[in-house]
Design a protein around this motif. Sequence first.
Motif, PDB file in Angstrom:
ATOM      1  N   ILE A 167     -27.885   7.866 -26.085  1.00 39.77           N
ATOM      2  CA  ILE A 167     -28.571   6.719 -26.684  1.00 39.77           C
ATOM      3  C   ILE A 167     -29.928   7.095 -27.279  1.00 39.77           C
ATOM      4  O   ILE A 167     -30.523   6.295 -28.015  1.00 39.77           O
ATOM      5  CB  ILE A 167     -28.756   5.563 -25.671  1.00 39.77           C
ATOM      6  N   HIS A 168     -30.425   8.296 -26.972  1.00 48.69           N
ATOM      7  CA  HIS A 168     -31.712   8.735 -27.520  1.00 48.69           C
ATOM      8  C   HIS A 168     -31.540   9.575 -28.785  1.00 48.69           C
ATOM      9  O   HIS A 168     -32.532  10.004 -29.373  1.00 48.69           O
ATOM     10  CB  HIS A 168     -32.482   9.524 -26.461  1.00 48.69           C
ATOM     11  N   ASP A 169     -30.321   9.798 -29.188  1.00 46.37           N
ATOM     12  CA  ASP A 169     -29.998  10.551 -30.396  1.00 46.37           C
ATOM     13  C   ASP A 169     -29.308   9.593 -31.368  1.00 46.37           C
ATOM     14  O   ASP A 169     -28.216   9.102 -31.085  1.00 46.37           O
ATOM     15  CB  ASP A 169     -29.073  11.722 -30.042  1.00 46.37           C
ATOM     16  N   VAL A 170     -29.939   9.313 -32.502  1.00 49.42           N
ATOM     17  CA  VAL A 170     -29.385   8.346 -33.457  1.00 49.42           C
ATOM     18  C   VAL A 170     -27.953   8.689 -33.834  1.00 49.42           C
ATOM     19  O   VAL A 170     -27.088   7.810 -33.910  1.00 49.42           O
ATOM     20  CB  VAL A 170     -30.268   8.263 -34.732  1.00 49.42           C
ATOM     21  N   ASN A 171     -27.681   9.953 -34.066  1.00 49.03           N
ATOM     22  CA  ASN A 171     -26.343  10.366 -34.513  1.00 49.03           C
ATOM     23  C   ASN A 171     -25.270  10.180 -33.443  1.00 49.03           C
ATOM     24  O   ASN A 171     -24.077  10.131 -33.767  1.00 49.03           O
ATOM     25  CB  ASN A 171     -26.369  11.829 -34.959  1.00 49.03           C
ATOM     26  N   ARG A 172     -25.684  10.078 -32.169  1.00 49.16           N
ATOM     27  CA  ARG A 172     -24.722   9.949 -31.079  1.00 49.16           C
ATOM     28  C   ARG A 172     -24.834   8.609 -30.358  1.00 49.16           C
ATOM     29  O   ARG A 172     -24.234   8.403 -29.317  1.00 49.16           O
ATOM     30  CB  ARG A 172     -24.913  11.117 -30.092  1.00 49.16           C
ATOM     31  N   HIS A 173     -25.599   7.716 -30.935  1.00 50.64           N
ATOM     32  CA  HIS A 173     -25.775   6.384 -30.349  1.00 50.64           C
ATOM     33  C   HIS A 173     -24.500   5.564 -30.561  1.00 50.64           C
ATOM     34  O   HIS A 173     -23.820   5.702 -31.589  1.00 50.64           O
ATOM     35  CB  HIS A 173     -26.961   5.676 -31.004  1.00 50.64           C
ATOM     36  N   PRO A 174     -24.136   4.683 -29.603  1.00 49.03           N
ATOM     37  CA  PRO A 174     -22.936   3.853 -29.767  1.00 49.03           C
ATOM     38  C   PRO A 174     -22.908   3.048 -31.059  1.00 49.03           C
ATOM     39  O   PRO A 174     -21.846   2.881 -31.666  1.00 49.03           O
ATOM     40  CB  PRO A 174     -22.975   2.936 -28.538  1.00 49.03           C
ATOM     41  N   LEU A 175     -24.070   2.545 -31.495  1.00 53.91           N
ATOM     42  CA  LEU A 175     -24.094   1.778 -32.734  1.00 53.91           C
ATOM     43  C   LEU A 175     -23.725   2.653 -33.929  1.00 53.91           C
ATOM     44  O   LEU A 175     -23.021   2.199 -34.842  1.00 53.91           O
ATOM     45  CB  LEU A 175     -25.473   1.146 -32.958  1.00 53.91           C
ATOM     46  N   THR A 176     -24.182   3.883 -33.945  1.00 53.47           N
ATOM     47  CA  THR A 176     -23.850   4.792 -35.041  1.00 53.47           C
ATOM     48  C   THR A 176     -22.358   5.099 -35.048  1.00 53.47           C
ATOM     49  O   THR A 176     -21.717   5.131 -36.108  1.00 53.47           O
ATOM     50  CB  THR A 176     -24.658   6.096 -34.917  1.00 53.47           C
ATOM     51  N   ILE A 177     -21.797   5.310 -33.865  1.00 53.09           N
ATOM     52  CA  ILE A 177     -20.353   5.562 -33.759  1.00 53.09           C
ATOM     53  C   ILE A 177     -19.567   4.352 -34.250  1.00 53.09           C
ATOM     54  O   ILE A 177     -18.596   4.483 -35.006  1.00 53.09           O
ATOM     55  CB  ILE A 177     -19.981   5.908 -32.300  1.00 53.09           C
ATOM     56  N   ALA A 178     -19.997   3.160 -33.843  1.00 58.61           N
ATOM     57  CA  ALA A 178     -19.327   1.930 -34.270  1.00 58.61           C
ATOM     58  C   ALA A 178     -19.457   1.735 -35.781  1.00 58.61           C
ATOM     59  O   ALA A 178     -18.515   1.289 -36.448  1.00 58.61           O
ATOM     60  CB  ALA A 178     -19.920   0.731 -33.531  1.00 58.61           C
ATOM     61  N   THR A 179     -20.616   2.089 -36.337  1.00 60.17           N
ATOM     62  CA  THR A 179     -20.843   1.939 -37.782  1.00 60.17           C
ATOM     63  C   THR A 179     -19.961   2.900 -38.568  1.00 60.17           C
ATOM     64  O   THR A 179     -19.401   2.524 -39.608  1.00 60.17           O
ATOM     65  CB  THR A 179     -22.326   2.181 -38.123  1.00 60.17           C
ATOM     66  N   ARG A 180     -19.839   4.137 -38.101  1.00 57.02           N
ATOM     67  CA  ARG A 180     -18.949   5.099 -38.781  1.00 57.02           C
ATOM     68  C   ARG A 180     -17.518   4.570 -38.790  1.00 57.02           C
ATOM     69  O   ARG A 180     -16.831   4.643 -39.818  1.00 57.02           O
ATOM     70  CB  ARG A 180     -18.996   6.455 -38.074  1.00 57.02           C
ATOM     71  N   PHE A 181     -17.081   4.055 -37.659  1.00 55.82           N
ATOM     72  CA  PHE A 181     -15.728   3.502 -37.561  1.00 55.82           C
ATOM     73  C   PHE A 181     -15.565   2.348 -38.560  1.00 55.82           C
ATOM     74  O   PHE A 181     -14.587   2.281 -39.311  1.00 55.82           O
ATOM     75  CB  PHE A 181     -15.481   3.011 -36.128  1.00 55.82           C
ATOM     76  N   HIS A 182     -16.526   1.437 -38.552  1.00 52.49           N
ATOM     77  CA  HIS A 182     -16.528   0.256 -39.414  1.00 52.49           C
ATOM     78  C   HIS A 182     -16.464   0.662 -40.887  1.00 52.49           C
ATOM     79  O   HIS A 182     -15.653   0.139 -41.666  1.00 52.49           O
ATOM     80  CB  HIS A 182     -17.807  -0.533 -39.101  1.00 52.49           C
ATOM     81  N   GLN A 183     -17.299   1.599 -41.283  1.00 48.33           N
ATOM     82  CA  GLN A 183     -17.360   2.029 -42.683  1.00 48.33           C
ATOM     83  C   GLN A 183     -16.084   2.745 -43.112  1.00 48.33           C
ATOM     84  O   GLN A 183     -15.565   2.507 -44.208  1.00 48.33           O
ATOM     85  CB  GLN A 183     -18.576   2.949 -42.880  1.00 48.33           C
ATOM     86  N   GLU A 184     -15.578   3.597 -42.252  1.00 42.94           N
ATOM     87  CA  GLU A 184     -14.370   4.360 -42.588  1.00 42.94           C
ATOM     88  C   GLU A 184     -13.158   3.438 -42.701  1.00 42.94           C
ATOM     89  O   GLU A 184     -12.369   3.538 -43.650  1.00 42.94           O
ATOM     90  CB  GLU A 184     -14.125   5.416 -41.500  1.00 42.94           C
ATOM     91  N   LEU A 185     -13.006   2.523 -41.749  1.00 40.80           N
ATOM     92  CA  LEU A 185     -11.842   1.644 -41.747  1.00 40.80           C
ATOM     93  C   LEU A 185     -11.889   0.648 -42.906  1.00 40.80           C
ATOM     94  O   LEU A 185     -10.882   0.432 -43.596  1.00 40.80           O
ATOM     95  CB  LEU A 185     -11.748   0.892 -40.418  1.00 40.80           C
ATOM     96  N   LEU A 186     -13.056   0.050 -43.140  1.00 47.47           N
ATOM     97  CA  LEU A 186     -13.135  -1.032 -44.116  1.00 47.47           C
ATOM     98  C   LEU A 186     -13.482  -0.579 -45.529  1.00 47.47           C
ATOM     99  O   LEU A 186     -13.104  -1.239 -46.497  1.00 47.47           O
ATOM    100  CB  LEU A 186     -14.153  -2.081 -43.650  1.00 47.47           C
ATOM    101  N   ASN A 187     -14.187   0.533 -45.673  1.00 47.30           N
ATOM    102  CA  ASN A 187     -14.624   0.943 -47.003  1.00 47.30           C
ATOM    103  C   ASN A 187     -13.767   2.056 -47.604  1.00 47.30           C
ATOM    104  O   ASN A 187     -13.757   2.231 -48.818  1.00 47.30           O
ATOM    105  CB  ASN A 187     -16.086   1.401 -46.961  1.00 47.30           C
ATOM    106  N   ARG A 188     -13.042   2.795 -46.753  1.00 49.44           N
ATOM    107  CA  ARG A 188     -12.243   3.896 -47.279  1.00 49.44           C
ATOM    108  C   ARG A 188     -10.746   3.701 -47.064  1.00 49.44           C
ATOM    109  O   ARG A 188      -9.956   3.822 -47.991  1.00 49.44           O
ATOM    110  CB  ARG A 188     -12.666   5.231 -46.644  1.00 49.44           C
ATOM    111  N   ILE A 189     -10.346   3.342 -45.827  1.00 48.76           N
ATOM    112  CA  ILE A 189      -8.918   3.296 -45.511  1.00 48.76           C
ATOM    113  C   ILE A 189      -8.298   1.950 -45.899  1.00 48.76           C
ATOM    114  O   ILE A 189      -7.321   1.893 -46.624  1.00 48.76           O
ATOM    115  CB  ILE A 189      -8.679   3.576 -44.012  1.00 48.76           C
TER     116      ILE A 189
END
Length: 263
Positions: A167-189
């Motif tokens: 949670i102290h690393d932006v790249n490994r924070h749960p919100l960042t993981i959720a955002t990557r999932f969100h962007q990949e699923l909705l904007n690319r796939i």
Amino acid sequence: MIEHKIRKINTLKNKIEDLAPRKEWNEAFFEKVKIDFTYNSNKLEGNTLTYGQTIKLLKDFVTPPNAAPGELLDLVNHQNILNNVFANYSSQTISEDNIKALHKELMKDLAQWNDDGLYSPGQYKVFENYTMRSNGKIHNYLLPTEVASAMEELIHTTNEQLQQIDIHDVNRHPLTIATRFHQELLNRIHAFSDGNGRIGRLFTNLILLKEGYPPIFIKDVDREEYLKRFEKSDEDISPMLDFLADRLIESLEAKLEFIQKKQ
């Protein structure tokens, strides 16, 4: 900027956990926000029912006069799915099988589909789909033949990242993981012929719920900005991450206020 927001998210979450046991307050807070989540997620997809009509439908079982059957079913099915997710999020998996199963329930009624020929609840798309950008250009999603392998990779990557949270690393924070999932699923796939936005936001929130965060939702007033962030995040998720960080802060602040008022 995003580092400051992540620190604020961590601070708010710690305050909430210090005030009360998570399970007790989760259940009460979930009950409070369920209709807001259902209303806003469907409003983003063009549902025309008002907030008042949504409350009457979902709480009092009063059907608005002259309402389109598809719009009513969108709200009722979404609420039923949300009840399931909120009640069982700890045992819900981030998996293809679960995504397909919840999509099948979410989009199970033919009246919900704009085109009868596309009716395929719980099944990946067989026709190409696309959206129109604000600049008038067409944005194509993955071809149907590419969806299965892309979804398998997305699920594998997401679950791997969830094993390495910091949670102290932006790249490994749960919100960042959720955002990557969100962007990949909705904007690319864009894996399904319909219902992508709703199922994508459900699973984005499932990732957050499993890590102890309250659900976030995008209000209709933020719709235009939300869509712009998809475009701005084609190559870098930072614009969408910044947007969703604000939404998570709003949700954490609402939950904190809710608990403090109840004590």
